[in-house]
Motif scaffolding. Structure first.
Motif: not given
Length: 427
Positions: A157-158, A160-161, A164-165, A190, A367, A371, A374, A391
């Motif tokens: 999950q991390q 994947k995020r 995106q970053y 990454y 969480k 958000e 982000k 993160e």
């Protein structure tokens, strides 16, 4: 016709390979893990052999109560006539039957028999005790696998995020609200996340290999676990130490060992206190032909009493008395250790439960913080490094949360072991 045969052979080979591949995967529940560990453990096999040995020794002690009966026979051929008896026959046959029965041995036989009974009970109890230890060991490995699976999920999950970053950083660079350094930092983040995923996957493989080794399963078999890492609150029994005194197998073993020491001491004392009385019956027949008639019968009552042995038995009594005193000290030490184990395990259980609650609250806050961070990152208000900080915080909180669940399950399994309580399977 040949084409049909070739197609049939291909289909059969595919079917066989599919069956063999399916056979390589094995889905295991917690109960199945425990059952396999108990069925294929060499330590348990050795203890089962100890039980058989103890049973054989008990049979030997029991046989001492019965009489010993012996039969003997002989034939003699003389070269010349027997001058003394003036017998004209050169043949001489002899037949004998003897019996020996212990009447009274001062309780020696009975105390030995009781000791062998106690030894058999101890052997059986040691088997049960080892089973409980093995249950705890495989449960530790089982829960560890579930924990590492969760960590793989968290790391994916991390990853994947973070990907995106990285895309966001590239877009921000194009529109001029981010620097090239932010993009490079996002790429580094990454790549590091990919490495962490490889590491945690390797941890899972090692954890499975450890469990396979404990279960005696080939490393070629792929273990699958449908159950997720979760927890259920349990109530602690009232007066846990008293519960352990009543149900812990180790206490029963100690009691039986103490009984055997006392039986040894009593046997030595009775040796000087009481005489030994044995009955012996002997029948002998001798003739020129093989016969059992006209023989002689002899009955003997044999009594033995130890008057003086130079103080040997007295020294032995002193030695055994001191051994019993030493055993009592060791027994008290073991009881104190178990009392400490119970207290420590209950404290660990309560601590893990509290950590679960606290980390659950922290998880929600982490969480929310992520958000909020982000949005700032998308607007170019913060750098990739700051984004990674939020993160990392979320990942650490999740790690602590699942570690607390793992610790709680393990503490629960250990509490069952130290209390002598059976493991309850919820699968």
């Amino acid at each position: 016709m040949k084409k049909r045969l070739i197609i049939s052979a291909i289909l059969i080979s595919l079917l066989i390979s599919g069956i063999s591949y399916a056979a390589e995967k094995r889905f295991l529940s917690k109960k199945q893990v425990i059952d396999l560990a108990l069925r294929q453990n060499q330590k348990l096999d050795k203890l089962r052999q100890d039980i058989k040995i103890a049973q054989a020794k008990l049979g030997g002690a029991k046989s001492a109560f019965y009489p010993n009966i012996g039969l003997n026979s002989s034939y003699t051929r003389f070269k010349e006539k027997q001058r003394l008896t003036m017998s004209k026959n050169k043949n001489s046959f002899a037949v004998g039957l003897n019996l020996q029965q212990p009447i009274f041995l001062g309780g020696q036989l009975w105390s030995t028999y009781q000791q062998m009974q106690n030894n058999l009970k101890v052997a059986k109890l040691k088997l049960q005790e080892e089973k409980k230890k093995i249950k705890y060991q495989v449960l530790e490995q089982y829960y560890n696998i579930l924990k590492v699976k969760k960590m793989i999920e968290v790391t994916k999950q991390q990853l994947k995020r973070i990907k995106q970053y990285l895309e966001v950083a590239k877009v921000n660079l194009e529109v001029g609200i981010a620097t090239k350094t932010d993009v490079l930092q996002a790429k580094v983040n990454y790549n590091q996340a990919q490495q962490r995923l490889l590491q945690v996957k390797n941890r899972l493989q090692l954890a499975k290999l450890a469990l396979q080794n404990s279960l005696g399963i080939s490393s070629q078999v792929k273990l699958k676990f449908n159950k997720e890492l979760n927890w259920q609150p349990v109530d602690i029994v009232d007066n846990p130490y008293q519960y352990a005194l009543k149900n812990r197998i180790q206490f029963d073993i100690l009691k039986l060992q103490a009984k055997n020491l006392k039986l040894n001491l009593q046997r030595v004392r009775n040796k000087d206190k009481y005489p030994n009385l044995n009955l012996m019956i002997n029948y002998q027949a001798r003739d020129k032909e093989f016969t059992v008639k006209d023989g002689s019968l002899q009955l003997t009552l044999n009594l033995q009493y130890n008057l003086f042995d130079g103080g040997k038995d007295e020294a032995k009594i002193k030695e055994m008395t001191k051994s019993i005193d030493k055993f009592r000290i060791s027994q008290q030490q073991i009881e104190d250790q178990i009392r400490l184990q119970v207290k420590q395990t209950i404290l660990n259980l309560k601590e893990a439960r509290q950590r679960i609650k606290l980390n659950k609250l922290n998880l929600q806050k982490a969480k929310e913080n992520l958000e909020h961070t982000k949005l700032k990152f998308k607007e170019g208000m913060i750098t990739s490094l700051e984004m990674l900080g939020a993160e990392t915080t979320l990942k650490q909180v999740k790690t602590d949360y699942y570690q607390a669940i793992y610790d709680y399950n393990l503490a629960q399994a250990k509490l069952n072991m130290v209390l002598g309580k059976e493991e309850i399977n919820n699968d």
